[in-house]
Design a protein around this motif. Structure first.
Motif, mmCIF file in Angstrom:
data_model
loop_
_atom_site.group_PDB
_atom_site.id
_atom_site.type_symbol
_atom_site.label_atom_id
_atom_site.label_comp_id
_atom_site.label_asym_id
_atom_site.label_seq_id
_atom_site.Cartn_x
_atom_site.Cartn_y
_atom_site.Cartn_z
ATOM 1 N N VAL A 31 -95.829 8.323 10.205
ATOM 2 C CA VAL A 31 -95.918 9.686 9.663
ATOM 3 C C VAL A 31 -94.536 10.334 9.656
ATOM 4 C CG1 VAL A 31 -96.866 11.997 10.066
ATOM 5 C CG2 VAL A 31 -98.352 9.991 10.276
ATOM 6 N N ILE A 32 -93.791 10.138 10.727
ATOM 7 C CA ILE A 32 -92.428 10.691 10.802
ATOM 8 C C ILE A 32 -91.566 10.110 9.684
ATOM 9 C CG2 ILE A 32 -90.310 10.760 12.182
ATOM 10 C CD1 ILE A 32 -92.187 10.860 14.696
ATOM 11 N N ARG A 33 -91.630 8.785 9.492
ATOM 12 C CA ARG A 33 -90.840 8.146 8.426
ATOM 13 C C ARG A 33 -91.248 8.661 7.047
ATOM 14 N NH1 ARG A 33 -91.664 3.759 11.652
ATOM 15 N NH2 ARG A 33 -93.273 2.892 10.308
ATOM 16 N N GLN A 34 -92.542 8.864 6.838
ATOM 17 C CA GLN A 34 -93.006 9.396 5.553
ATOM 18 C C GLN A 34 -92.443 10.790 5.314
ATOM 19 O OE1 GLN A 34 -97.214 9.073 6.161
ATOM 20 N NE2 GLN A 34 -97.322 6.998 5.337
ATOM 21 N N ARG A 35 -92.399 11.600 6.357
ATOM 22 C CA ARG A 35 -91.833 12.945 6.224
ATOM 23 C C ARG A 35 -90.340 12.868 5.914
ATOM 24 N NH1 ARG A 35 -94.439 17.205 7.740
ATOM 25 N NH2 ARG A 35 -92.698 18.259 8.744
ATOM 26 N N GLN A 36 -89.638 11.932 6.538
ATOM 27 C CA GLN A 36 -88.208 11.770 6.281
ATOM 28 C C GLN A 36 -87.966 11.271 4.860
ATOM 29 O OE1 GLN A 36 -87.320 9.152 9.534
ATOM 30 N NE2 GLN A 36 -86.824 10.834 10.928
ATOM 31 N N GLU A 37 -88.814 10.377 4.383
ATOM 32 C CA GLU A 37 -88.688 9.868 3.013
ATOM 33 C C GLU A 37 -88.879 11.000 2.005
ATOM 34 O OE1 GLU A 37 -87.988 7.278 -0.102
ATOM 35 O OE2 GLU A 37 -87.644 7.006 2.030
ATOM 36 N N ARG A 38 -89.846 11.852 2.252
ATOM 37 C CA ARG A 38 -90.081 12.998 1.372
ATOM 38 C C ARG A 38 -88.851 13.888 1.328
ATOM 39 N NH1 ARG A 38 -94.300 17.095 3.606
ATOM 40 N NH2 ARG A 38 -92.487 17.487 4.883
ATOM 41 N N SER A 39 -88.231 14.116 2.479
ATOM 42 C CA SER A 39 -87.031 14.954 2.529
ATOM 43 C C SER A 39 -85.857 14.309 1.820
ATOM 44 C CB SER A 39 -86.661 15.267 3.980
ATOM 45 O OG SER A 39 -87.643 16.090 4.556
ATOM 46 N N ALA A 40 -85.833 12.976 1.765
ATOM 47 C CA ALA A 40 -84.748 12.284 1.070
ATOM 48 C C ALA A 40 -84.910 12.390 -0.449
ATOM 49 C CB ALA A 40 -84.708 10.813 1.485
ATOM 50 N N LEU A 41 -86.141 12.538 -0.909
ATOM 51 C CA LEU A 41 -86.404 12.570 -2.352
ATOM 52 C C LEU A 41 -86.404 13.979 -2.937
ATOM 53 C CD1 LEU A 41 -89.241 9.910 -2.409
ATOM 54 C CD2 LEU A 41 -86.864 9.615 -3.142
ATOM 55 N N PHE A 42 -86.674 14.953 -2.113
ATOM 56 C CA PHE A 42 -86.706 16.353 -2.535
ATOM 57 C C PHE A 42 -85.735 17.131 -1.664
ATOM 58 C CE2 PHE A 42 -90.902 14.603 -3.403
ATOM 59 C CZ PHE A 42 -91.106 14.976 -4.714
ATOM 60 N N GLU A 43 -85.428 18.340 -2.053
ATOM 61 C CA GLU A 43 -84.576 19.179 -1.216
ATOM 62 C C GLU A 43 -85.257 19.359 0.136
ATOM 63 O OE1 GLU A 43 -83.119 22.786 -3.077
ATOM 64 O OE2 GLU A 43 -83.497 21.882 -5.033
ATOM 65 N N ALA A 44 -84.555 18.998 1.187
ATOM 66 C CA ALA A 44 -85.140 18.999 2.527
ATOM 67 C C ALA A 44 -85.704 20.354 2.932
ATOM 68 C CB ALA A 44 -84.107 18.527 3.539
ATOM 69 N N ASP A 45 -85.054 21.435 2.506
ATOM 70 C CA ASP A 45 -85.531 22.751 2.932
ATOM 71 C C ASP A 45 -86.837 23.158 2.256
ATOM 72 O OD1 ASP A 45 -84.305 23.116 0.469
ATOM 73 O OD2 ASP A 45 -83.389 25.024 1.018
ATOM 74 N N LEU A 46 -87.285 22.428 1.250
ATOM 75 C CA LEU A 46 -88.586 22.712 0.640
ATOM 76 C C LEU A 46 -89.714 22.446 1.625
ATOM 77 C CD1 LEU A 46 -88.276 21.140 -2.940
ATOM 78 C CD2 LEU A 46 -88.466 23.559 -2.366
ATOM 79 N N PHE A 47 -89.511 21.502 2.520
ATOM 80 C CA PHE A 47 -90.562 21.086 3.428
ATOM 81 C C PHE A 47 -90.172 21.263 4.888
ATOM 82 C CE2 PHE A 47 -90.789 18.349 -0.377
ATOM 83 C CZ PHE A 47 -92.000 18.792 -0.879
ATOM 84 N N ALA A 48 -89.256 22.145 5.169
ATOM 85 C CA ALA A 48 -88.775 22.322 6.536
ATOM 86 C C ALA A 48 -89.931 22.708 7.459
ATOM 87 C CB ALA A 48 -87.685 23.386 6.578
ATOM 88 N N ASP A 49 -90.125 21.912 8.472
ATOM 89 C CA ASP A 49 -91.176 22.156 9.457
ATOM 90 C C ASP A 49 -90.719 21.589 10.798
ATOM 91 O OD1 ASP A 49 -93.572 22.916 10.566
ATOM 92 O OD2 ASP A 49 -94.796 21.581 9.342
#
Length: 134
Positions: A31-49
């Motif tokens: 789950v952590i890796r999936q969240r990191q992958e999402r941040s790599a593909l989109f602007e990280a601050d869009l999903f900051a949590d």
């Protein structure tokens, strides 16, 4: 299908031990890796949590029997150190994590989940786990 009522986090610490069982560390790390992958593909601050990222990191470490230093948790949060430290203070104030001084090196502290947060995270993973295929 109706929504499940949100449990009061204050009551989760009384959950029986089997209800507080965290999933495998591998699942949490995935789950952590999936969240990191999402941040790599989109602007990280869009999903900051950062609070959730910290709780996930602590849950995986707990399941692995590992300790997490404040420094390591700040890195896991994915935000600047000062921001991460504010989040740790908030999580501590809400009773979700606790800091423990290193007995050998008093300059270092570790952060761990409280029983309440372990129960809440375990319940979260049970609630989002897909139903087995028939």
């Amino acid at each position: 299908m109706g929504k499940r009522p949100m449990p009061d986090i204050a009551t989760l610490h009384t959950a029986p031990a089997e209800l507080s069982k965290l999933p495998s560390p591998g699942l949490i790390r995935r789950v952590i890796r999936q969240r990191q992958e999402r941040s790599a593909l989109f602007e990280a601050d869009l999903f900051a949590d950062p609070a959730w990222d910290m709780l996930l990191d602590l849950a995986a470490a707990h399941a692995e029997g590992q300790r997490v230093s404040v420094t390591s948790l700040c890195i896991a949060s994915g935000v600047p150190t000062t921001t991460a430290l504010r989040w740790i203070a908030q999580l501590t104030a809400k009773g979700l994590v606790e800091k423990v001084q290193d007995a050998i090196d008093r300059r270092r502290a570790f952060v761990r989940l409280t029983d309440r947060s372990i129960a809440a995270i375990a319940r979260y993973f049970r609630n989002v786990e897909p139903a087995p295929a028939l």
